[in-house]
Scaffold this active site. Structure first.
Site, short mmCIF file in Angstrom:
data_model
loop_
_atom_site.label_atom_id
_atom_site.label_comp_id
_atom_site.label_asym_id
_atom_site.label_seq_id
_atom_site.Cartn_x
_atom_site.Cartn_y
_atom_site.Cartn_z
N CYS A 20 2.73 -11.97 5.72
CA CYS A 20 3.93 -12.04 6.55
C CYS A 20 4.09 -10.78 7.39
O CYS A 20 4.16 -9.67 6.84
CB CYS A 20 5.16 -12.23 5.67
SG CYS A 20 5.14 -13.80 4.83
N GLU A 65 12.09 -8.96 5.22
CA GLU A 65 12.87 -7.99 5.98
C GLU A 65 12.44 -7.97 7.45
O GLU A 65 13.26 -7.90 8.36
CB GLU A 65 12.71 -6.59 5.36
CG GLU A 65 13.50 -6.36 4.09
CD GLU A 65 13.03 -7.17 2.87
OE1 GLU A 65 11.88 -7.65 2.85
OE2 GLU A 65 13.85 -7.33 1.95
N GLU A 66 11.12 -8.05 7.65
CA GLU A 66 10.60 -8.04 9.02
C GLU A 66 11.03 -9.31 9.76
O GLU A 66 11.43 -9.26 10.92
CB GLU A 66 9.07 -7.92 8.97
CG GLU A 66 8.42 -7.42 10.21
CD GLU A 66 8.87 -6.03 10.65
OE1 GLU A 66 9.16 -5.18 9.79
OE2 GLU A 66 8.95 -5.83 11.88
N ASP A 69 0.73 -5.66 9.75
CA ASP A 69 0.67 -4.63 10.80
C ASP A 69 -0.24 -5.12 11.92
O ASP A 69 -1.36 -5.56 11.67
CB ASP A 69 0.13 -3.31 10.21
CG ASP A 69 1.12 -2.71 9.22
OD1 ASP A 69 2.34 -2.93 9.40
OD2 ASP A 69 0.68 -2.04 8.27
N ILE A 120 0.81 -1.22 0.00
CA ILE A 120 0.00 0.00 0.00
C ILE A 120 0.84 1.27 0.00
O ILE A 120 0.40 2.31 -0.48
CB ILE A 120 -0.99 -0.03 1.20
CG1 ILE A 120 -2.17 0.90 0.95
CG2 ILE A 120 -0.28 0.29 2.50
CD1 ILE A 120 -3.34 0.65 1.89
N1 SAM Z 1 5.66 -8.61 4.62
C1 SAM Z 1 6.79 -7.70 4.81
C2 SAM Z 1 7.84 -8.34 5.70
O1 SAM Z 1 7.53 -9.36 6.33
O2 SAM Z 1 8.94 -7.81 5.76
C3 SAM Z 1 6.33 -6.36 5.37
C4 SAM Z 1 5.79 -6.37 6.76
S1 SAM Z 1 5.26 -4.73 7.29
C5 SAM Z 1 5.19 -4.86 9.02
C6 SAM Z 1 3.56 -4.69 6.79
C7 SAM Z 1 3.41 -4.15 5.38
O3 SAM Z 1 2.06 -4.25 4.94
C8 SAM Z 1 3.80 -2.70 5.25
O4 SAM Z 1 4.74 -2.55 4.23
C9 SAM Z 1 2.48 -2.00 4.93
O5 SAM Z 1 2.64 -0.83 4.16
C10 SAM Z 1 1.72 -3.08 4.22
N2 SAM Z 1 0.26 -2.97 4.27
C11 SAM Z 1 -0.49 -2.63 5.34
N3 SAM Z 1 -1.79 -2.64 5.03
C12 SAM Z 1 -1.88 -2.99 3.73
C13 SAM Z 1 -2.96 -3.17 2.83
N4 SAM Z 1 -4.22 -2.98 3.22
N5 SAM Z 1 -2.70 -3.54 1.56
C14 SAM Z 1 -1.42 -3.72 1.15
N6 SAM Z 1 -0.36 -3.57 1.96
C15 SAM Z 1 -0.58 -3.21 3.23
#
Ligand code: SAM
Length: 225
Positions: A121, A200-201, A124, A67
């Site tokens: 993965c 990365e997380e 949030d 997003i």
């Molecule tokens: N999956 C990755 C990892 O494990 O490294 C990123 C984890 S990060 C904590 C959560 C990601 O989800 C963020 O990059 C955020 O911008 C994205 N995100 C949150 N809500 C979303 C949505 N409704 N649609 C698409 N992406 C979303």
């Protein structure tokens, strides 16, 4: 906010050839490609899993959905660089990213039963009670995920937040179209290994010595219960 986002009216309206140009040839209609996306990395962040899956499944199309504008741009640049630097003509041509809100209009991007795997993965966590409805696994959304997943397809979840893990398990357990896969299955599954280490997380959690909670669910045939 995502009110500036554009969505295709249906999967047919998507310009897939822009995302996966290697799979388009002159004989095809504009925008069309010879394969369909089968794996979605939802909230792909900086794309570590999307890249790792592209290597693991070189003949399968993988789509990251993210997003945040700048994060999406980063992944796009990352994939283009990988394609350019690959020795194989098809190297990383099977991976792409789009900016989009995965909580909205997924059926505009994917046909019914199109996907074989969806990854969530380290989503949030939205810790506060009043924010729980913003979580990416809810009963309503699970019905959409079930729609785009084929029978036998798998939802993968992983998080370092126990409360979120329990929330996802509770909602998935309660949904009639999903059945949890057991620990033995998890241990034998290559994608569980990959998602535990490639994002990365996930790497950050490992560095900090944190726990990782995994739950995977198979999409059941409709009307099976
Ligand atoms: N999956 C990755 C990892 O494990 O490294 C990123 C984890 S990060 C904590 C959560 C990601 O989800 C963020 O990059 C955020 O911008 C994205 N995100 C949150 N809500 C979303 C949505 N409704 N649609 C698409 N992406 C979303």
């Amino acid at each position: 906010s995502d009110h500036s986002l554009e969505y295709p009216v249906s999967p047919d309206e998507m310009d897939w050839s822009k995302l996966y140009p290697y799979y388009h040839d002159g004989g095809m209609e504009e925008g069309q490609i010879s394969k369909t996306v089968e794996i979605a990395d939802i909230g792909c962040g900086f794309g570590g899993l999307t890249v790792a899956l592209a290597e693991e499944f070189p003949d399968t199309l993988i789509l990251g959905m993210e997003i945040r504008v700048q994060v999406t741009q980063y992944v796009e640049d990352r994939l283009l660089a990988l394609r350019e630097n690959s020795d194989e003509s098809n190297g990383y041509q099977n991976a792409a990213v789009i900016r989009g809100n995965a909580m909205k209009f997924l059926p505009n991007f994917f046909y019914k039963g199109q996907l074989s795997k969806m990854f969530f993965c380290f989503p949030d966590p939205h810790f506060k009670q009043r924010k729980h409805k913003a979580r990416i696994i809810t009963t309503t959304l699970l019905s959409e995920y079930a729609y785009v997943l084929k029978e036998g397809g798998v939802i993968y979840t992983i998080t370092d937040v126990l409360d979120l893990h329990e929330w996802m398990v509770k909602h998935l357990d309660a949904h009639p179209l999903f059945e949890r896969l057991d620990k033995e299955w998890e241990q034998a599954d290559r994608c569980v290994q990959i998602m535990s280490n490639a994002t990365e997380e996930g790497k950050k959690v490992s560095r900090n010595g944190g726990d990782k909670w995994v739950a995977c669910y198979r999409r059941l045939p409709s009307g099976a219960t």
